[in-house]
Write a protein that holds these residues in place. Structure first.
Motif, mmCIF file in Angstrom:
data_model
loop_
_atom_site.group_PDB
_atom_site.id
_atom_site.type_symbol
_atom_site.label_atom_id
_atom_site.label_comp_id
_atom_site.label_asym_id
_atom_site.label_seq_id
_atom_site.Cartn_x
_atom_site.Cartn_y
_atom_site.Cartn_z
ATOM 1 N N ILE A 155 2.787 0.130 -1.433
ATOM 2 C CA ILE A 155 2.305 1.162 -2.296
ATOM 3 C C ILE A 155 1.012 1.475 -1.766
ATOM 4 N N SER A 156 0.475 2.622 -1.054
ATOM 5 C CA SER A 156 -0.855 2.748 -0.852
ATOM 6 C C SER A 156 -0.978 4.501 -0.488
ATOM 7 N N PRO A 157 -2.153 4.849 -0.415
ATOM 8 C CA PRO A 157 -2.127 6.354 -0.376
ATOM 9 C C PRO A 157 -1.192 6.950 0.672
ATOM 10 N N GLY A 158 -0.087 7.914 0.401
ATOM 11 C CA GLY A 158 0.554 8.398 1.103
ATOM 12 C C GLY A 158 2.021 7.816 1.018
ATOM 13 N N THR A 159 2.116 6.843 0.214
ATOM 14 C CA THR A 159 3.563 6.420 -0.111
ATOM 15 C C THR A 159 4.625 7.434 -0.895
ATOM 16 N N GLU A 160 5.734 7.463 -0.350
ATOM 17 C CA GLU A 160 6.440 8.529 -1.083
ATOM 18 C C GLU A 160 7.605 7.843 -1.729
ATOM 19 N N ILE A 161 8.092 8.809 -2.573
ATOM 20 C CA ILE A 161 9.256 8.256 -3.789
ATOM 21 C C ILE A 161 10.358 9.444 -3.710
ATOM 22 N N ASP A 162 11.472 8.830 -3.370
ATOM 23 C CA ASP A 162 12.696 9.902 -3.520
ATOM 24 C C ASP A 162 13.925 9.213 -4.426
ATOM 25 N N LEU A 163 14.184 10.208 -5.247
ATOM 26 C CA LEU A 163 15.280 9.840 -5.956
ATOM 27 C C LEU A 163 16.817 10.851 -5.712
ATOM 28 N N GLY A 164 16.463 11.244 -4.768
ATOM 29 C CA GLY A 164 17.721 11.998 -4.182
ATOM 30 C C GLY A 164 18.133 13.116 -4.882
ATOM 31 N N GLY A 165 16.946 13.754 -5.452
ATOM 32 C CA GLY A 165 17.152 15.307 -6.087
ATOM 33 C C GLY A 165 17.574 15.101 -7.490
ATOM 34 N N ASP A 166 17.742 13.838 -7.934
ATOM 35 C CA ASP A 166 18.033 13.643 -9.435
ATOM 36 C C ASP A 166 17.029 14.168 -10.274
ATOM 37 N N TYR B 99 20.254 5.881 -15.889
ATOM 38 C CA TYR B 99 18.779 6.447 -15.616
ATOM 39 C C TYR B 99 17.800 5.511 -14.918
ATOM 40 N N CYS B 100 16.610 6.196 -14.361
ATOM 41 C CA CYS B 100 15.898 5.397 -13.995
ATOM 42 C C CYS B 100 14.367 5.929 -14.363
ATOM 43 N N GLN B 101 13.650 4.884 -14.840
ATOM 44 C CA GLN B 101 12.192 5.188 -15.283
ATOM 45 C C GLN B 101 11.386 4.735 -14.249
ATOM 46 N N VAL B 102 10.360 5.555 -13.894
ATOM 47 C CA VAL B 102 9.343 5.510 -12.826
ATOM 48 C C VAL B 102 7.944 5.380 -13.519
ATOM 49 N N LEU B 103 7.369 4.218 -13.262
ATOM 50 C CA LEU B 103 5.901 4.051 -13.558
ATOM 51 C C LEU B 103 4.964 4.081 -12.459
ATOM 52 N N ARG B 104 3.925 4.797 -12.599
ATOM 53 C CA ARG B 104 3.082 5.014 -11.458
ATOM 54 C C ARG B 104 1.540 4.398 -12.204
ATOM 55 N N MET B 105 1.151 3.300 -11.336
ATOM 56 C CA MET B 105 -0.084 2.575 -11.948
ATOM 57 C C MET B 105 -1.014 3.004 -10.722
ATOM 58 N N THR B 106 -2.095 3.656 -11.003
ATOM 59 C CA THR B 106 -2.925 4.448 -9.808
ATOM 60 C C THR B 106 -4.382 3.839 -10.045
ATOM 61 N N ALA B 107 -4.680 2.902 -10.980
ATOM 62 C CA ALA B 107 -6.163 2.557 -10.995
ATOM 63 C C ALA B 107 -6.421 1.686 -10.396
ATOM 64 N N ILE C 246 -5.268 -2.250 -10.456
ATOM 65 C CA ILE C 246 -3.903 -1.941 -11.181
ATOM 66 C C ILE C 246 -3.454 -0.886 -10.470
ATOM 67 N N TYR C 247 -2.725 -1.097 -9.222
ATOM 68 C CA TYR C 247 -2.319 0.082 -8.514
ATOM 69 C C TYR C 247 -0.820 -0.478 -7.744
ATOM 70 N N GLY C 248 0.172 0.199 -8.283
ATOM 71 C CA GLY C 248 1.570 -0.107 -7.800
ATOM 72 C C GLY C 248 2.453 0.720 -8.486
ATOM 73 N N LEU C 249 3.943 0.512 -8.182
ATOM 74 C CA LEU C 249 4.975 1.513 -8.760
ATOM 75 C C LEU C 249 5.946 0.431 -9.491
ATOM 76 N N GLY C 250 6.364 0.960 -10.491
ATOM 77 C CA GLY C 250 7.442 0.370 -11.237
ATOM 78 C C GLY C 250 8.460 1.185 -11.064
#
Length: 348
Positions: free
Chosen positions: A220-231, A291-299, A302-306
Motif C-alpha cells: 500500500i503506497s501512492p498509486g495502489t489500486e483497489i478493485d471489488l469487481g464492480g460491486d 458484504y465487504c467493508q473497506v478501511l482506508r488509513m492514509t495519515a 498510520i497508512y494502510g488498507l483494511g
C-alpha cells in the motif's frame, strides 16, 4: 508467479536436499519479549516465497504476512499484544484498538463494529438481561488450542497446515467455538483459511463475523489500486472515493470506511501495486460473507488498507435485525467460512 518448488517433484527434491521440509514447513515458537511475551506462533512457509505467522493466542489470527522476505501486512507499534494485556471493554469499549494489527484480526463471534448493547437471546440467569458489546465483539484476541500443524508430504499435492480453535463463552448465556484450518500448498503463492463457528452451548446465540485483513507499505503506497469487481458501494462514513488510487500520506487525513454489497457468487477484492509489480487477491463465497467493508488509513505513520469481508452491512445490532441479517445459531448449529488469499501477476 511460480515458486521454486512449483515444478519440482518430491523425488527430485530428495536428490538435492534432505527433503521438502527444508523449504516448506510449520514451526511452533513462543514470543518472549515486550507486549508479545507468551504468544505462541506457528510459522508457516510455503517454499514458494509466502510466509505467515499464525498467532495461536490471538484467536488463531495471522500476524506477519510476507512474500520473498517483504512484509505485506500492516502493523502497529505495539506488535502482537498478548491476550492477557487486552481489555476489549476498556477505553469506552474501544479496547480492540490496543491490539489491532497484523494481517488478520477475527472480529466477532457475536458482534462486529462499534460498541452496542442488546438484550440477550435467551438466558437461564435472570440477572443477565442486557449484554454490552465492545468494538468488534468479545471473541477477539482469545488464547487458542492447537489441534495440529505440520507438513503433509505423502499426498499428490504436498501442503503445510495448521489447525487451532478457541471458545468465546459466558456461563448461563452462550458459548461459541471457532475452529480454524489454514493450508498452503508447497511451492504456492496462495493459502486458504477454513473456519467453522459452532454453538457448543445449550442456548441460542447471536452470531456476527468480520475478517479484518490489514495491508501495509510497500504494497500500500501512492498509486495502489483497489478493485471489488464492480460491486456497488452501499454505505460511506463520509464523502470519499473508496476505490480511488492511494495518494501520499496526508497529515489532515481521517480514516475512511465504506461497505460494498457482493452481487455475484464470489466476493473478490484485488489490491494492485503496479510499481511494486505485485497484486493480492482475496476471494470467498458471497453466500457466507455477502458484504465487504473497506478501511482506508492514509495519515503519516498510520497508512494502510483494511479489507473486511463480513456477514452484515448493519451499523448496529438493531439494524442487523431489521435487515434480517442477525444470525442466530441454535445449540450444535454451525456456520462455515472459506477465504483464499493469493498473490498474482500484475496486469499490463
Amino acid at each position: 508467479m511460480s515458486g521454486p518448488l512449483t515444478h519440482i517433484d518430491l523425488d527430485t527434491v530428495h536428490q538435492f536436499s534432505a527433503g521438502i521440509g527444508t523449504y516448506a514447513s510449520a514451526r511452533l515458537v513462543t514470543l518472549s519479549d515486550g507486549r508479545e511475551r507468551g504468544v505462541r506462533v506457528i510459522e508457516m512457509r510455503s517454499g514458494g516465497g509466502v510466509e505467515i505467522d499464525v498467532a495461536v493466542d490471538r484467536s488463531g489470527d495471522i500476524g506477519r504476512f510476507s512474500f520473498n522476505g517483504q512484509t505485506l501486512s500492516w502493523h502497529p507499534s505495539t506488535g502482537l499484544t498478548a491476550p492477557g494485556l487486552m481489555d476489549q471493554e476498556g477505553d469506552n469499549g474501544q479496547g480492540f484498538l490496543r491490539g489491532f494489527g497484523g494481517f488478520l484480526n477475527t472480529c466477532g463471534l457475536d458482534h462486529i463494529r462499534q460498541p452496542d448493547s442488546d438484550k440477550g437471546v435467551t438466558s437461564n440467569q435472570g440477572q443477565i438481561d442486557q449484554v454490552h458489546y465492545p468494538l468488534h465483539g468479545k471473541g477477539t484476541f482469545q488464547p487458542g488450542v492447537i489441534r495440529g500443524y505440520g507438513l503433509v508430504d505423502d499426498v499428490d499435492v504436498p501442503y503445510v497446515f495448521c489447525e487451532v480453535e478457541f471458545c468465546q463463552g459466558m456461563s448461563f448465556v452462550s458459548a461459541l467455538r471457532l475452529r480454524r484450518r489454514i493450508e498452503m500448498p508447497v511451492g504456492a503463492q496462495h493459502f486458504t483459511i477454513r473456519d467453522t463457528v459452532r454453538n457448543i452451548g445449550s442456548t441460542p446465540a447471536t452470531h456476527m463475523l468480520l475478517y479484518h485483513f490489514n495491508l501495509g507499505f510497500p504494497l500500500i503506497s501512492p498509486g495502489t489500486e483497489i478493485d471489488l469487481g464492480g460491486d456497488p458501494c452501499i454505505w460511506r462514513s463520509h464523502e470519499h472515493a473508496p476505490t480511488a488510487p492511494f495518494l501520499s500520506p496526508d497529515p489532515r487525513a481521517i480514516n475512511a470506511i465504506s461497505v460494498f454489497d457482493h452481487g455475484s457468487d464470489k466476493g473478490r477484492v484485488t489490491v494492485t501495486n503496479r510499481l511494486d509489480g505485485m497484486a493480492l487477491q482475496l476471494e470467498y463465497p458471497s453466500a457466507q460473507l455477502p458484504y465487504c467493508q473497506v478501511l482506508r488509513m492514509t495519515a503519516p505513520g498510520i497508512y494502510g488498507l483494511g479489507i473486511e469481508p463480513c456477514t452484515t452491512a448493519a451499523r448496529s445490532r438493531q439494524e442487523a435485525r431489521d435487515r434480517q441479517e442477525m444470525i442466530i445459531l441454535h445449540p450444535n448449529e454451525q456456520r462455515h467460512y472459506c477465504l483464499r488469499v493469493a498473490l498474482t501477476e500484475n496486469e499490463t
